[in-house]
Every structure is written in structure tokens, then in C-alpha cells.
Design an enzyme around this catalytic site. Structure first.
Site, PDB file in Angstrom:
ATOM      1  N   ALA A   1      10.730 -10.320  20.243  1.00 53.02           N
ATOM      2  CA  ALA A   1      11.331  -9.022  20.324  1.00 53.02           C
ATOM      3  C   ALA A   1      10.300  -8.160  19.708  1.00 53.02           C
ATOM      4  O   ALA A   1      10.169  -6.783  20.712  1.00 53.02           O
ATOM      5  CB  ALA A   1      12.497  -9.327  19.673  1.00 53.02           C
TER       6      ALA A   1
ATOM      7  N   PHE B   1      17.290 -15.761  23.439  1.00 59.24           N
ATOM      8  CA  PHE B   1      17.048 -15.277  24.541  1.00 59.24           C
ATOM      9  C   PHE B   1      15.392 -14.627  23.699  1.00 59.24           C
ATOM     10  O   PHE B   1      15.185 -14.968  22.907  1.00 59.24           O
ATOM     11  CB  PHE B   1      17.338 -13.988  24.344  1.00 59.24           C
ATOM     12  CG  PHE B   1      18.891 -13.177  25.025  1.00 59.24           C
ATOM     13  CD1 PHE B   1      18.908 -13.218  26.496  1.00 59.24           C
ATOM     14  CD2 PHE B   1      20.135 -13.482  24.158  1.00 59.24           C
ATOM     15  CE1 PHE B   1      20.138 -12.912  26.502  1.00 59.24           C
ATOM     16  CE2 PHE B   1      21.175 -13.405  24.315  1.00 59.24           C
ATOM     17  CZ  PHE B   1      21.482 -13.108  25.574  1.00 59.24           C
TER      18      PHE B   1
ATOM     19  N   ILE C   1      18.476 -12.841  20.233  1.00 58.14           N
ATOM     20  CA  ILE C   1      17.460 -12.533  20.118  1.00 58.14           C
ATOM     21  C   ILE C   1      16.064 -13.149  19.429  1.00 58.14           C
ATOM     22  O   ILE C   1      16.038 -13.292  18.066  1.00 58.14           O
ATOM     23  CB  ILE C   1      16.705 -11.913  21.100  1.00 58.14           C
ATOM     24  CG1 ILE C   1      16.837 -10.421  19.602  1.00 58.14           C
ATOM     25  CG2 ILE C   1      17.973 -10.794  21.812  1.00 58.14           C
ATOM     26  CD1 ILE C   1      16.235  -8.513  19.998  1.00 58.14           C
ATOM     27  N   CYS C   2      14.638 -13.471  19.802  1.00 59.76           N
ATOM     28  CA  CYS C   2      13.348 -14.827  19.026  1.00 59.76           C
ATOM     29  C   CYS C   2      13.052 -13.031  18.560  1.00 59.76           C
ATOM     30  O   CYS C   2      12.910 -12.130  19.188  1.00 59.76           O
ATOM     31  CB  CYS C   2      12.896 -15.055  19.503  1.00 59.76           C
ATOM     32  SG  CYS C   2      11.183 -15.646  18.954  1.00 59.76           S
ATOM     33  N   VAL C   3      12.632 -12.438  17.455  1.00 64.09           N
ATOM     34  CA  VAL C   3      12.129 -11.788  15.988  1.00 64.09           C
ATOM     35  C   VAL C   3      10.611 -11.945  16.643  1.00 64.09           C
ATOM     36  O   VAL C   3      10.237 -10.803  17.428  1.00 64.09           O
ATOM     37  CB  VAL C   3      12.200 -12.358  14.760  1.00 64.09           C
ATOM     38  CG1 VAL C   3      11.634 -13.506  14.777  1.00 64.09           C
ATOM     39  CG2 VAL C   3      11.796 -11.124  14.190  1.00 64.09           C
TER      40      VAL C   3
END
Lengths: 141, 130
Positions: B82, B39, B77-79
Site C-alpha cells: 500500500a 489485498f 491490505i498489505c502495508v
């Protein structure tokens, strides 16, 4: 173990080998959005910079409003957002030097190759379609 | 066949995450291998456990969590995306002195390398978004 399970196990072992991902894959990043207005361009650039560390074959395409990402003399002061325009010039240091612009997108927007902040190869849409069809992975932003 | 999925759009605003979810289920039901769902952009909001849709609507984050629980699907999910958008796990909330975390069950937060890796490992990487 059944024969097909053996084959699966072999396949898993191949994929689990973290040290080598096997053959180098051809990744193409297709940038289609204006540099500002949405975050796609900035976050696409972040992906490309990370991708450089993976020793894959990387190409970048700029088409539709994405051609504006490479426009010279970008000034974002009035927008109060980060100006990441110069990052495109740094791509070369990451050995990312295959940059393509779609001719139709460029010409429709009154731009020429002299308007861009980096050296690019201009391709028409048929040539671009051929280039994309030769890739293993296409990520569109 | 081994698939990877990338979701670029947030839930409810855009159909992309619905289509990605239905495609993920079709991959699994078709007997294929789903290597990872990654994501990015507003897609990270698919991982907010604080989403409260009306009862007659689908619950998009819970639907992903259920998929992970039932099939062990790797939801990442991409840090960086996010953190910009306020999706945090417990460790990140503590590290940054924030009083809450909201990462839904079954998701994990990691770097963009996970996206590239999915592209390398999967036979097909399918992107859902504009």
C-alpha cells in the site's frame, strides 16, 4: 444453547487460540514470473520471508519464467531497479530450504541446474503436480 | 467451511477483483464463513476511496466497503504494498507528513502476517490474480 451452536463455539475457541495454530500447515509458494518486468517476484519473496516467522512447513516452486528468478549473475543496474537476487541465498537462514524447479520450464529456457544461485531440486511436471497436491495452502505469484 | 480470499490485482484493469468480490458474496450467501479478504500487489488499489468510475460502471472500492458494512467482512491490505502505491490511512498520512489519506471505509492496513494467518486459519485460501 443448541447443540450445533456449541459445536460452532468450540470451533471458534480453537481458531481463536493465538498461541498455537494447531497442526503445522504445508504452504507452497509457486513463482511463475520473471524476476523483473512485474513486481510479483519481489513481493512474493517478501511474503516468503514473513511466512518464515510463522513456523509453518514452507516449500518454494519456480516454474515458467519464474525459473529466471534464480539465475546467477543478475545485474539490474541498467534497469535502475533493486537487485534482490541475493535474497534467495538468505532463505536458508530462515530455514527455508525446500526449493523446487520444474524441469520442463528450465529446459525450455536453455537453463541447467548449474545456472542457479541456490541449490534446488529439479522435478518434472508430474512430480511437481504431486508435490502441490500434498500441500494445504498454495499461493501463486 | 471457512474461506480466505487473496486479491492480487488492481480494480478495473483486471477481472480478478470482480471475481474475488463475486466469490466473497457467494461464500456469504452460501452460509459459509469468510475469514478474511487480503489485498496484495496492485490489489491494494481496491481500497482507494478516491476512485471515481463512470456512473454506469460498478464502483469496486465501494462494493467492498458495502460488503464489510453489511457482513463485517475483514478487508485487509498489505502495508508495504500500500505504501509503495499510495494507499494510506489517516495515521500513516500524518506520520509521513502527507496532506491526504485515501483508505476506503471497511478496509484496514496491516502486515503480510495477516495473509499467512488467513492461510493457517481458513480451510481454503483462494487466490485471485495472474
Amino acid at each position: 444453547m443448541a447443540e450445533d451452536e456449541d459445536a460452532d463455539a468450540d470451533a471458534d475457541a480453537r481458531y481463536d487460540d493465538e498461541d498455537s495454530y494447531g497442526d503445522i500447515k504445508k504452504f507452497i509458494y509457486i513463482n511463475r514470473k520473471a524476476p523483473h518486468g512485474t513486481v510479483y517476484a519481489l513481493e512474493s519473496l517478501e511474503v516468503v520471508l514473513i511466512a518464515a516467522a510463522f513456523d509453518q512447513d514452507v516449500s518454494l516452486v519456480f516454474m515458467d519464467d519464474g525459473v529466471y528468478q534464480l539465475k546467477k549473475n543478475m545485474d539490474t543496474n541498467e534497469l535502475e531497479v533493486k537487485n534482490f537476487s541475493k535474497t534467495y541465498r538468505a532463505l536458508e537462514m530462515y530455514d527455508i530450504d525446500k526449493l523446487y524447479v520444474e524441469r520442463e520450464s528450465m529446459e525450455q529456457r536453455g537453463l541447467s541446474i548449474d545456472d542457479f544461485i541456490v541449490d534446488v531440486t529439479v522435478l518434472n511436471s508430474n512430480e511437481l503436480a504431486k508435490l502441490i497436491s500434498e500441500q494445504d495452502v498454495a499461493l501463486s505469484f | 467451511m471457512k474461506f480466505g480470499i487473496v486479491v492480487h490485482e488492481g480494480p478495473y484493469q483486471h477481472q480478478a477483483s470482480d471475481s474475488a468480490y463475486l466469490f466473497a458474496r457467494a461464500i456469504i450467501e452460501g452460509g459459509h464463513d469468510l475469514y478474511r479478504v487480503f489485498f496484495y500487489h496492485d490489489g491494494v488499489s481496491n481500497a482507494s476511496r478516491l476512485s471515481l468510475p463512470p456512473q454506469d460502471d460498478r464502483h469496486i472500492p465501494n462494493r467492498w466497503s458495502d460488503l464489510a458494512e453489511e457482513h463485517g467482512t475483514d478487508l485487509v491490505i498489505c502495508v508495504a504494498a500500500a505504501m509503495r502505491r499510495g494507499i494510506l490511512d489517516d495515521d500513516m498520512a500524518e506520520k509521513h507528513g502527507l496532506d491526504a489519506s485515501n483508505l476506503a471505509a471497511g478496509f484496514r492496513i496491516s502486515g503480510l502476517g495477516q495473509l499467512i494467518e488467513a492461510g493457517i486459519q481458513a480451510d481454503r485460501l483462494v487466490v485471485f490474480g495472474d
